[in-house]
Motif scaffolding. Sequence first.
Motif, PDB file in Angstrom:
ATOM      1  N   ALA A  53       0.834  -1.212   0.000  1.00 57.09           N
ATOM      2  CA  ALA A  53       0.000   0.000   0.000  1.00 57.09           C
ATOM      3  C   ALA A  53       0.868   1.262   0.000  1.00 57.09           C
ATOM      4  O   ALA A  53       0.552   2.238  -0.691  1.00 57.09           O
ATOM      5  CB  ALA A  53      -0.926  -0.012   1.216  1.00 57.09           C
ATOM      6  N   GLU A  54       1.977   1.250   0.749  1.00 59.62           N
ATOM      7  CA  GLU A  54       2.859   2.420   0.794  1.00 59.62           C
ATOM      8  C   GLU A  54       3.559   2.640  -0.540  1.00 59.62           C
ATOM      9  O   GLU A  54       3.665   3.774  -1.014  1.00 59.62           O
ATOM     10  CB  GLU A  54       3.882   2.261   1.915  1.00 59.62           C
ATOM     11  CG  GLU A  54       3.276   2.342   3.311  1.00 59.62           C
ATOM     12  CD  GLU A  54       4.244   1.932   4.397  1.00 59.62           C
ATOM     13  OE1 GLU A  54       4.234   2.596   5.455  1.00 59.62           O
ATOM     14  OE2 GLU A  54       5.000   0.952   4.213  1.00 59.62           O
ATOM     15  N   GLU A  94       2.461   1.624  -3.459  1.00 60.03           N
ATOM     16  CA  GLU A  94       1.406   2.056  -4.383  1.00 60.03           C
ATOM     17  C   GLU A  94       1.127   3.547  -4.211  1.00 60.03           C
ATOM     18  O   GLU A  94       1.003   4.291  -5.189  1.00 60.03           O
ATOM     19  CB  GLU A  94       0.130   1.247  -4.128  1.00 60.03           C
ATOM     20  CG  GLU A  94      -0.991   1.549  -5.093  1.00 60.03           C
ATOM     21  CD  GLU A  94      -0.676   1.131  -6.516  1.00 60.03           C
ATOM     22  OE1 GLU A  94      -1.013   1.899  -7.445  1.00 60.03           O
ATOM     23  OE2 GLU A  94      -0.089   0.047  -6.720  1.00 60.03           O
ATOM     24  N   ASP A  95       1.056   4.011  -2.976  1.00 58.89           N
ATOM     25  CA  ASP A  95       0.795   5.416  -2.681  1.00 58.89           C
ATOM     26  C   ASP A  95       1.907   6.309  -3.241  1.00 58.89           C
ATOM     27  O   ASP A  95       1.639   7.309  -3.905  1.00 58.89           O
ATOM     28  CB  ASP A  95       0.660   5.596  -1.163  1.00 58.89           C
ATOM     29  CG  ASP A  95       0.197   6.976  -0.774  1.00 58.89           C
ATOM     30  OD1 ASP A  95      -0.737   7.512  -1.415  1.00 58.89           O
ATOM     31  OD2 ASP A  95       0.770   7.542   0.189  1.00 58.89           O
ATOM     32  N   LEU A  96       3.169   5.932  -2.983  1.00 61.81           N
ATOM     33  CA  LEU A  96       4.299   6.725  -3.478  1.00 61.81           C
ATOM     34  C   LEU A  96       4.386   6.702  -5.007  1.00 61.81           C
ATOM     35  O   LEU A  96       4.680   7.726  -5.626  1.00 61.81           O
ATOM     36  CB  LEU A  96       5.603   6.234  -2.856  1.00 61.81           C
ATOM     37  CG  LEU A  96       5.847   6.663  -1.414  1.00 61.81           C
ATOM     38  CD1 LEU A  96       7.022   5.900  -0.811  1.00 61.81           C
ATOM     39  CD2 LEU A  96       6.085   8.166  -1.330  1.00 61.81           C
ATOM     40  N   LYS A 116       1.888   6.317  -7.110  1.00 65.03           N
ATOM     41  CA  LYS A 116       0.787   7.145  -7.616  1.00 65.03           C
ATOM     42  C   LYS A 116       1.131   8.631  -7.512  1.00 65.03           C
ATOM     43  O   LYS A 116       0.971   9.389  -8.466  1.00 65.03           O
ATOM     44  CB  LYS A 116      -0.492   6.835  -6.833  1.00 65.03           C
ATOM     45  CG  LYS A 116      -1.694   7.601  -7.312  1.00 65.03           C
ATOM     46  CD  LYS A 116      -2.925   7.266  -6.495  1.00 65.03           C
ATOM     47  CE  LYS A 116      -4.070   8.160  -6.915  1.00 65.03           C
ATOM     48  NZ  LYS A 116      -5.168   8.129  -5.966  1.00 65.03           N
ATOM     49  N   LYS A 117       1.637   9.040  -6.356  1.00 63.19           N
ATOM     50  CA  LYS A 117       1.988  10.455  -6.159  1.00 63.19           C
ATOM     51  C   LYS A 117       3.108  10.886  -7.101  1.00 63.19           C
ATOM     52  O   LYS A 117       3.087  11.990  -7.631  1.00 63.19           O
ATOM     53  CB  LYS A 117       2.408  10.691  -4.707  1.00 63.19           C
ATOM     54  CG  LYS A 117       1.270  10.625  -3.726  1.00 63.19           C
ATOM     55  CD  LYS A 117       1.766  10.759  -2.298  1.00 63.19           C
ATOM     56  CE  LYS A 117       0.616  10.618  -1.325  1.00 63.19           C
ATOM     57  NZ  LYS A 117       1.078  10.624   0.069  1.00 63.19           N
ATOM     58  N   THR A 163       7.688  13.047   2.431  1.00 58.40           N
ATOM     59  CA  THR A 163       7.430  13.695   1.140  1.00 58.40           C
ATOM     60  C   THR A 163       7.393  15.204   1.334  1.00 58.40           C
ATOM     61  O   THR A 163       7.244  15.704   2.453  1.00 58.40           O
ATOM     62  CB  THR A 163       6.085  13.241   0.529  1.00 58.40           C
ATOM     63  OG1 THR A 163       5.022  13.774   1.330  1.00 58.40           O
ATOM     64  CG2 THR A 163       5.985  11.727   0.456  1.00 58.40           C
ATOM     65  N   ASP A 195       3.863  13.858   4.134  1.00 59.56           N
ATOM     66  CA  ASP A 195       3.520  12.462   4.431  1.00 59.56           C
ATOM     67  C   ASP A 195       4.772  11.727   4.887  1.00 59.56           C
ATOM     68  O   ASP A 195       5.853  11.914   4.312  1.00 59.56           O
ATOM     69  CB  ASP A 195       2.932  11.777   3.194  1.00 59.56           C
ATOM     70  CG  ASP A 195       1.631  12.414   2.743  1.00 59.56           C
ATOM     71  OD1 ASP A 195       0.858  12.875   3.608  1.00 59.56           O
ATOM     72  OD2 ASP A 195       1.400  12.472   1.526  1.00 59.56           O
ATOM     73  N   TYR A 218       6.608   7.965   6.040  1.00 68.21           N
ATOM     74  CA  TYR A 218       6.620   6.503   5.982  1.00 68.21           C
ATOM     75  C   TYR A 218       7.818   6.039   6.801  1.00 68.21           C
ATOM     76  O   TYR A 218       8.893   6.625   6.717  1.00 68.21           O
ATOM     77  CB  TYR A 218       6.779   6.013   4.538  1.00 68.21           C
ATOM     78  CG  TYR A 218       5.760   6.590   3.581  1.00 68.21           C
ATOM     79  CD1 TYR A 218       4.633   5.866   3.227  1.00 68.21           C
ATOM     80  CD2 TYR A 218       5.937   7.863   3.033  1.00 68.21           C
ATOM     81  CE1 TYR A 218       3.700   6.400   2.344  1.00 68.21           C
ATOM     82  CE2 TYR A 218       5.018   8.399   2.157  1.00 68.21           C
ATOM     83  CZ  TYR A 218       3.896   7.665   1.817  1.00 68.21           C
ATOM     84  OH  TYR A 218       2.977   8.199   0.947  1.00 68.21           O
TER      85      TYR A 218
END
Length: 192
Positions: free
Chosen positions: A124-125, A127-129, A131-132, A151, A155, A157
Motif C-alpha cells: 500500500a505504501e 502504491e501510494d508513493l 501514484k503520487k 514527502t 507524508d 513513511y
Amino acid sequence: MKPIKEVTSVLAPLDRSNVDTDQIIPKQFLKRIERTGFGKYLFYHWRYDDNGVERADFELNKPEYAGSEILIARENFGCGSSREHAPWALDDYGFRVIIAINFADIFYNNSFKNGLLPIQLSEAEVEDLLKKSQEKPLKITVSLETETIVTEDGDTYSFKVDPYRRQVLLNGWDDIALTLLLEDKIAAYENR
C-alpha cells in the motif's frame, strides 16, 4: 563507500515488478573489470531502442527524473542472477536509495555491501508513493538516521534496517574499512 545519512531527491518511479538483474544491467556489458562505468548501461533495453536512441516513453528518460537519487519499483526487485554488477550500475547511474515492496535476497545483500540503501515498504505504501510520483515529480527525503521517508507534502513513511547494516551505511564502511577498524587487534595478534 560514501556514507548515507539523508538523501533528498525527486523520486524516480519504475512502475514494474520482477525487475531482474539482466534488465538492470544486460550481460553484454559485464566484461568490464572495474566497478564503475556501468551506469550508462542501466536498464539499457528499456532506455534505448535498437539504434541506441533514448526511448521517450521510458520513465527514467523523462527530464523530470534526471539526476534522481531515489528509485521506486514494485515487488521482487533484483531477482535473477547474483551479479554484483546490478548495484554497481544503479550506484554509477546516481541512485543511492531503492524502494520496493521486497527484494531478491542476493540483490538485497549486495546493495548494502556496495553502498546502496534498499528500503522495503508495504504494498500500500509503495502504491501510494508510485501514484503520487506519477501525478507530478515528487521530492522526498530519506533519512537513514531516523528511518523515515518524508514527502514534500509532509507524508511520512517508516522503515527498518538491520542495526549493523544501518551503522555500516551511516559510516560508509565497506568490508575493507571494517577490517581496518580492527587494525590494532590484527597487529597485536600478528605480534603474538
